[in-house]
Design an enzyme around this catalytic site. Structure first.
Site, short mmCIF file in Angstrom:
data_model
loop_
_atom_site.label_atom_id
_atom_site.label_comp_id
_atom_site.label_asym_id
_atom_site.label_seq_id
_atom_site.Cartn_x
_atom_site.Cartn_y
_atom_site.Cartn_z
N ASP A 1 -2.23 2.24 -4.34
CA ASP A 1 -2.12 3.61 -3.85
C ASP A 1 -3.50 4.25 -3.96
O ASP A 1 -4.31 3.84 -4.81
CB ASP A 1 -1.09 4.41 -4.66
N ILE B 1 8.81 5.77 -0.04
CA ILE B 1 9.23 4.49 0.52
C ILE B 1 8.49 3.34 -0.14
O ILE B 1 9.08 2.31 -0.46
CB ILE B 1 9.01 4.49 2.04
N SER C 1 7.48 3.98 12.51
CA SER C 1 8.40 5.12 12.48
C SER C 1 9.20 5.11 13.77
O SER C 1 8.75 4.56 14.79
CB SER C 1 7.62 6.44 12.37
N ASP D 1 -7.84 2.94 -1.25
CA ASP D 1 -7.92 3.84 -0.11
C ASP D 1 -7.90 2.96 1.13
O ASP D 1 -8.85 2.22 1.39
CB ASP D 1 -9.21 4.66 -0.17
N ALA E 1 14.69 10.66 3.13
CA ALA E 1 14.65 11.69 2.09
C ALA E 1 13.58 11.36 1.06
O ALA E 1 13.81 10.60 0.11
CB ALA E 1 16.02 11.82 1.42
N THR F 1 0.84 -1.20 0.00
CA THR F 1 0.00 0.00 0.00
C THR F 1 0.88 1.25 0.00
O THR F 1 2.03 1.22 0.43
CB THR F 1 -0.95 0.04 1.21
N SER G 1 4.70 6.29 -4.52
CA SER G 1 5.84 7.22 -4.39
C SER G 1 6.65 6.84 -3.17
O SER G 1 6.28 5.95 -2.40
CB SER G 1 5.35 8.67 -4.25
N TYR H 1 0.86 12.27 14.67
CA TYR H 1 1.65 11.26 13.95
C TYR H 1 2.29 10.29 14.94
O TYR H 1 2.26 9.07 14.74
CB TYR H 1 2.71 11.98 13.12
#
Length: 256
Positions: free
Chosen positions: A32, A13, A138, A59, A186, A7, A11, A152
């Site tokens: 996506d 990662i 993360s 979605d 990045a 998913t 773009s 987040y």
């Protein structure tokens, strides 16, 4: 030949994960919310191993849509792995985060991982597949000392906990569930975050970028490919006895 659904692979990662796994002989289903972006990723993928890659609009906040993709792929190609990578961010001071932004962050970053994990697991269990699920969390899912990203942080801490709960319940079905925890990657998302943090802190994007590099012991911002290598490992046979883990892939920016 093994098949993986990714998913948020239009773009950043997600695209890097798709490219790397295709290079390593996986058949990739690039999904996506942006159907055009997913198709563009599909066109970048190697077919050297004879794969026929596909793309789908998805979605991740729509559980029925996620289930439809999981079932379709399980029935047509076999669903061996699912990577829940789709995510969003924006930056604001904690006291100023509007409820609608909080709802959107939690819907995509946490609820989306939950719904997609359900969909993938149901399809794998139905087919008796010893599958792999990898969630993108993360380093902000392991520490709250992150400026202007309270919503987040909350969503990614949730992903780390959800990964453990999924791993515990799905182990009896021989499905492993792990997460990757990137640091300062990045991407286009990072470029937006540089501008946001600079504006909120009274700094400049260049100075913020320098502080991020300085906070990373390996001395550089990481690339999407750094994260993709971690995902590839967790999907490999080398990780067959690893489950419930959240693998830090951040150059030492956060160590636990």
């Amino acid at each position: 030949m093994s098949t993986v659904v990714i998913t948020g692979s239009g773009s950043g990662i997600g695209r890097a994960i798709a490219v790397m796994l295709a290079d390593r002989d996986w058949t990739v289903v690039a999904t996506d919310v942006n159907e055009v972006a997913a198709a563009e990723t599909r066109e970048l993928l190697s077919t050297a191993a004879g794969q026929t890659h596909v793309s789908r609009q998805l979605d991740v906040t729509n559980g029925d849509a996620a289930q439809a993709v999981a079932d379709e792929i399980a029935d047509s190609l076999g669903l061996d792995a699912w990577v829940s990578n789709a995510g969003i961010s924006f930056m604001e001071r904690f006291v100023d985060i509007p409820r609608e932004k909080l709802d959107l962050t939690l819907d995509v970053n946490l609820k989306g991982v939950f719904l997609c994990g359900q969909a993938a697991a149901r399809a794998m269990i139905r087919n008796g597949t010893s599958g792999r699920i990898v969630n993108t969390a993360s380093m902000a899912g392991k520490q709250g000392r992150v400026p202007f990203l309270a919503d987040y942080v909350a969503s990614k801490f949730g992903v780390v906990g959800l990964t453990q709960a999924m791993a515990f319940e799905l182990a009896s079905h021989n499905i492993t569930v792990n997460a990757v925890c990137p640091g300062f990657v990045a991407t286009a998302m990072q470029e937006r975050e540089l501008a946001w943090e600079a504006a909120l802190s009274g700094s400049t994007p260049e100075a913020v970028r320098g502080s991020w590099v300085a906070a990373t012991p390996l001395g550089r911002l990481q690339t999407p490919e750094d994260v993709a290598r971690g995902v590839s490992f967790l999907l490999s046979d080398d990780a067959a006895f690893i489950t419930g883990e959240s693998l830090s892939v951040n150059g030492g920016a956060y160590m636990d």
